[in-house]
Write a protein that holds these residues in place. Structure first.
Motif, PDB file in Angstrom:
ATOM      1  N   PHE A  12       0.825  -1.207   0.000  1.00 49.44           N
ATOM      2  CA  PHE A  12       0.000   0.000   0.000  1.00 49.44           C
ATOM      3  C   PHE A  12       0.859   1.257   0.000  1.00 49.44           C
ATOM      4  CE2 PHE A  12      -3.621  -2.618   0.484  1.00 49.44           C
ATOM      5  CZ  PHE A  12      -4.744  -1.822   0.259  1.00 49.44           C
ATOM      6  N   ALA A  13       1.987   1.212   0.682  1.00 43.11           N
ATOM      7  CA  ALA A  13       2.869   2.384   0.727  1.00 43.11           C
ATOM      8  C   ALA A  13       3.442   2.706  -0.655  1.00 43.11           C
ATOM      9  CB  ALA A  13       4.002   2.145   1.720  1.00 43.11           C
ATOM     10  N   LEU A  14       3.725   1.672  -1.443  1.00 43.90           N
ATOM     11  CA  LEU A  14       4.342   1.863  -2.755  1.00 43.90           C
ATOM     12  C   LEU A  14       3.369   1.648  -3.910  1.00 43.90           C
ATOM     13  CD1 LEU A  14       7.765   0.090  -2.127  1.00 43.90           C
ATOM     14  CD2 LEU A  14       7.297   2.544  -2.180  1.00 43.90           C
ATOM     15  N   ASN A  15       2.119   1.345  -3.584  1.00 38.72           N
ATOM     16  CA  ASN A  15       1.090   1.146  -4.598  1.00 38.72           C
ATOM     17  C   ASN A  15       1.459   0.014  -5.567  1.00 38.72           C
ATOM     18  OD1 ASN A  15      -1.485   2.011  -5.259  1.00 38.72           O
ATOM     19  ND2 ASN A  15      -0.773   3.274  -6.943  1.00 38.72           N
ATOM     20  N   LEU A  16       1.829  -1.121  -4.998  1.00 41.02           N
ATOM     21  CA  LEU A  16       2.238  -2.278  -5.790  1.00 41.02           C
ATOM     22  C   LEU A  16       1.274  -3.440  -5.597  1.00 41.02           C
ATOM     23  CD1 LEU A  16       6.072  -2.336  -5.033  1.00 41.02           C
ATOM     24  CD2 LEU A  16       4.962  -1.498  -7.109  1.00 41.02           C
ATOM     25  N   PRO A  17       1.001  -4.198  -6.645  1.00 39.66           N
ATOM     26  CA  PRO A  17       0.160  -5.399  -6.492  1.00 39.66           C
ATOM     27  C   PRO A  17       0.942  -6.489  -5.768  1.00 39.66           C
ATOM     28  CG  PRO A  17       1.043  -5.336  -8.693  1.00 39.66           C
ATOM     29  CD  PRO A  17       1.480  -4.064  -8.031  1.00 39.66           C
ATOM     30  N   TYR A  18       0.226  -7.352  -5.066  1.00 36.12           N
ATOM     31  CA  TYR A  18       0.901  -8.467  -4.417  1.00 36.12           C
ATOM     32  C   TYR A  18       0.006  -9.699  -4.417  1.00 36.12           C
ATOM     33  CZ  TYR A  18      -1.711  -7.349  -0.052  1.00 36.12           C
ATOM     34  OH  TYR A  18      -2.685  -7.110   0.889  1.00 36.12           O
ATOM     35  N   ILE A  19       0.664 -10.840  -4.297  1.00 36.86           N
ATOM     36  CA  ILE A  19      -0.024 -12.123  -4.296  1.00 36.86           C
ATOM     37  C   ILE A  19       0.381 -12.884  -3.048  1.00 36.86           C
ATOM     38  CG2 ILE A  19      -0.316 -14.325  -5.499  1.00 36.86           C
ATOM     39  CD1 ILE A  19       0.409 -12.870  -8.092  1.00 36.86           C
ATOM     40  N   ILE A  20      -0.606 -13.362  -2.320  1.00 40.56           N
ATOM     41  CA  ILE A  20      -0.335 -14.266  -1.204  1.00 40.56           C
ATOM     42  C   ILE A  20      -0.363 -15.670  -1.790  1.00 40.56           C
ATOM     43  CG2 ILE A  20      -1.077 -15.071   1.060  1.00 40.56           C
ATOM     44  CD1 ILE A  20      -2.443 -12.337   1.454  1.00 40.56           C
ATOM     45  N   ALA A  21       0.796 -16.303  -1.833  1.00 41.89           N
ATOM     46  CA  ALA A  21       0.958 -17.481  -2.683  1.00 41.89           C
ATOM     47  C   ALA A  21       0.183 -18.702  -2.216  1.00 41.89           C
ATOM     48  CB  ALA A  21       2.443 -17.837  -2.795  1.00 41.89           C
ATOM     49  N   GLY A  22      -0.221 -18.745  -0.970  1.00 35.12           N
ATOM     50  CA  GLY A  22      -0.881 -19.952  -0.498  1.00 35.12           C
ATOM     51  C   GLY A  22       0.147 -20.950  -0.017  1.00 35.12           C
ATOM     52  N   GLY A  23      -0.048 -22.215  -0.321  1.00 33.10           N
ATOM     53  CA  GLY A  23       0.887 -23.229   0.153  1.00 33.10           C
ATOM     54  C   GLY A  23       0.236 -24.589   0.112  1.00 33.10           C
ATOM     55  N   TYR A  24       0.463 -25.387   1.155  1.00 37.05           N
ATOM     56  CA  TYR A  24      -0.077 -26.738   1.190  1.00 37.05           C
ATOM     57  C   TYR A  24      -0.392 -27.092   2.635  1.00 37.05           C
ATOM     58  CZ  TYR A  24       4.934 -26.915   1.888  1.00 37.05           C
ATOM     59  OH  TYR A  24       6.210 -26.633   2.304  1.00 37.05           O
ATOM     60  N   ASN A  25      -1.402 -27.907   2.813  1.00 41.18           N
ATOM     61  CA  ASN A  25      -1.827 -28.320   4.143  1.00 41.18           C
ATOM     62  C   ASN A  25      -2.423 -29.718   4.018  1.00 41.18           C
ATOM     63  OD1 ASN A  25      -2.752 -28.613   6.726  1.00 41.18           O
ATOM     64  ND2 ASN A  25      -4.151 -26.882   6.680  1.00 41.18           N
ATOM     65  N   MET A  26      -1.598 -30.724   4.365  1.00 41.32           N
ATOM     66  CA  MET A  26      -2.014 -32.118   4.203  1.00 41.32           C
ATOM     67  C   MET A  26      -2.406 -32.402   2.752  1.00 41.32           C
ATOM     68  SD  MET A  26      -1.424 -33.676   7.032  1.00 41.32           S
ATOM     69  CE  MET A  26      -2.386 -35.173   6.998  1.00 41.32           C
ATOM     70  N   HIS A  27      -3.687 -32.607   2.470  1.00 43.34           N
ATOM     71  CA  HIS A  27      -4.112 -32.980   1.123  1.00 43.34           C
ATOM     72  C   HIS A  27      -4.605 -31.787   0.312  1.00 43.34           C
ATOM     73  CE1 HIS A  27      -7.716 -33.168   3.672  1.00 43.34           C
ATOM     74  NE2 HIS A  27      -8.390 -32.827   2.603  1.00 43.34           N
ATOM     75  N   LEU A  28      -4.359 -30.570   0.788  1.00 42.46           N
ATOM     76  CA  LEU A  28      -4.849 -29.380   0.107  1.00 42.46           C
ATOM     77  C   LEU A  28      -3.709 -28.529  -0.438  1.00 42.46           C
ATOM     78  CD1 LEU A  28      -7.586 -28.146   2.620  1.00 42.46           C
ATOM     79  CD2 LEU A  28      -7.936 -29.486   0.533  1.00 42.46           C
ATOM     80  N   SER A  29      -3.894 -28.021  -1.661  1.00 41.36           N
ATOM     81  CA  SER A  29      -3.071 -26.931  -2.168  1.00 41.36           C
ATOM     82  C   SER A  29      -3.836 -25.649  -1.885  1.00 41.36           C
ATOM     83  CB  SER A  29      -2.845 -27.055  -3.676  1.00 41.36           C
ATOM     84  OG  SER A  29      -1.976 -28.115  -3.969  1.00 41.36           O
ATOM     85  N   LEU A  30      -3.226 -24.759  -1.125  1.00 38.27           N
ATOM     86  CA  LEU A  30      -3.877 -23.498  -0.782  1.00 38.27           C
ATOM     87  C   LEU A  30      -3.509 -22.451  -1.820  1.00 38.27           C
ATOM     88  CD1 LEU A  30      -3.131 -23.584   3.050  1.00 38.27           C
ATOM     89  CD2 LEU A  30      -5.112 -24.491   1.828  1.00 38.27           C
ATOM     90  N   VAL A  31      -4.517 -21.789  -2.352  1.00 40.61           N
ATOM     91  CA  VAL A  31      -4.319 -20.808  -3.414  1.00 40.61           C
ATOM     92  C   VAL A  31      -4.703 -19.446  -2.874  1.00 40.61           C
ATOM     93  CG1 VAL A  31      -4.913 -20.173  -5.760  1.00 40.61           C
ATOM     94  CG2 VAL A  31      -4.876 -22.585  -5.113  1.00 40.61           C
ATOM     95  N   GLY A  32      -3.735 -18.539  -2.819  1.00 38.94           N
ATOM     96  CA  GLY A  32      -3.971 -17.263  -2.165  1.00 38.94           C
ATOM     97  C   GLY A  32      -4.552 -16.198  -3.078  1.00 38.94           C
TER      98      GLY A  32
END
Length: 382
Positions: A249-269
């Protein structure tokens, strides 16, 4: 003289020109993106021209070859206006040099969304973009590799950890990387893949404050084509995402929260554009409201030192969403919006289903509400 006089048009190799049952109506099927559009022709001469369109004849030669009247020639130019805009045709001479280009498949992919004459300029801006990847582990290593394979050159990698034996089951590191700092191992991997092509700035630090992240970003930051990608989960994804949100927010840049993995799930941020989409705090607020409803009347069990299972494909699935989102952000096309704006997802290993939760901007968000009040909007241009 027509602006297309010297163009040697051909149908793009992925495009089929197919007659439909209705007389004079043809379908242009773009097989690479599984999209199509139909055109009806009152003049069969245009059908003949398109049926033989292989790049061998310049546009200026069609008038004599097909005996076109001035009206027909003007109509043909308008037809090619449509076909160029819809990425159905290309000038053979323009695309011929790509045959020896190591990124020709990426450029061909882009050409499905951008007219042939604009591809090289867009590609140059895309490749010169700057990816700031925070966390170089299971997901981060895959993200860096995929973005590099797309042709993006510039990376800032932030991680203070070294490669350990247990990292090898889900990341791109090898036995030879063990004991090496992860950011340095990734820098070496890219150099070995394509020598002198990539510019990598390895930062051997843990993400601990927005002030420090801001300092790193301001040092040589090449706006506006910079994307922040948070793959850091220590001490938690929520903690690191709050830091990234502050800097973004300070630099006005887009960002992605990448997610990850949790047991049998791929987390998509989520993909976040400051002031235009729900931010990390908006989504956190929405998630809190969902959790309150889910756990009402239930007892929560807390277990310390959990050791969760994981697989490399789970990390790679999360990373592939990130890479695709980056491409959509950088292209900034009205017909190719980022998929994960205002969304958070889970890809289930067992069912192969992707479940998305959707979130709206929180009216009382301390970041988005202030941005809306002062009228600051982000415009990402490529």
């Amino acid at each position: 003289m027509s602006r297309y006089s010297e163009e040697h048009f051909r149908l793009r190799p992925s495009v089929s020109f197919v007659p439909l049952p209705q007389k004079g109506t043809y379908q242009f099927f773009l097989s690479d993106i599984r999209q199509s559009f139909n055109l009806a022709f009152a003049d069969s001469t245009y059908i003949e021209i398109l049926s033989k369109l292989d790049g061998s004849m310049p546009f200026r030669g069609m008038e004599e070859a097909y005996g076109l009247s001035g009206q027909q020639l003007a109509g043909l130019e308008r037809l090619f206006d449509v076909l160029v805009e819809r990425c159905a045709v290309e000038d053979w001479r323009t695309v011929a040099p790509r045959a020896s280009d190591p990124f020709r498949r990426v450029k061909t992919f882009i050409a499905s969304y951008i007219p042939y004459h604009a591809v090289e300029a867009v590609w140059e801006r895309l490749s010169e973009s700057h990816m700031v990847v925070i966390g170089a582990g299971g997901v981060g290593s895959w993200v860096v590799s995929m973005l590099a394979q797309m042709g993006i050159k510039n990376f800032t990698l932030l991680d203070d950890d070294v490669v350990k034996p247990h990292n090898l089951n889900r990341s791109l590191f090898t036995k030879g990387d063990m004991g090496t700092l992860k950011v340095q191992a990734l820098e070496r991997m890219l150099s070995e893949r394509r020598k002198d092509y990539y510019a990598v700035r390895p930062v051997t630090e843990k993400l601990e404050s927005s002030e420090r992240l801001l300092s790193l970003l301001k040092d040589g930051l090449p706006p506006p084509r910079t994307v922040l990608i948070n793959c850091a989960d220590f001490p938690s994804v929520a903690h690191t995402s709050a830091i990234v949100n502050e800097a973004a927010f300070a630099l006005n840049l887009p960002y992605i929260i990448a997610g990850g993995y949790n047991m049998h799930l791929s987390l998509v941020g989520p993909t976040i554009i400051p002031g235009e989409t729900p931010c990390f705090h908006c989504i956190s607020h929405g998630m809190d409201q969902l959790k309150l409803a889910e756990i009402e009347g239930a007892e929560r069990i807390v277990k310390e030192h959990r050791n969760l299972g994981n697989l490399a494909p789970l990390a790679a699935i999360s990373a592939s969403f990130v890479a695709n989102e980056c491409l959509k952000l950088l292209l900034a096309l009205p017909n190719l919006k980022p998929t994960m704006i205002g969304k958070r997802g889970e890809f289930n290993f067992f069912t192969k289903k992707l479940v998305l939760e959707e979130y709206k901007m929180w009216d009382e968000c301390p970041y988005c509400a202030r941005r809306r009040k002062h009228g600051h909007n982000y415009r990402f241009t490529c």
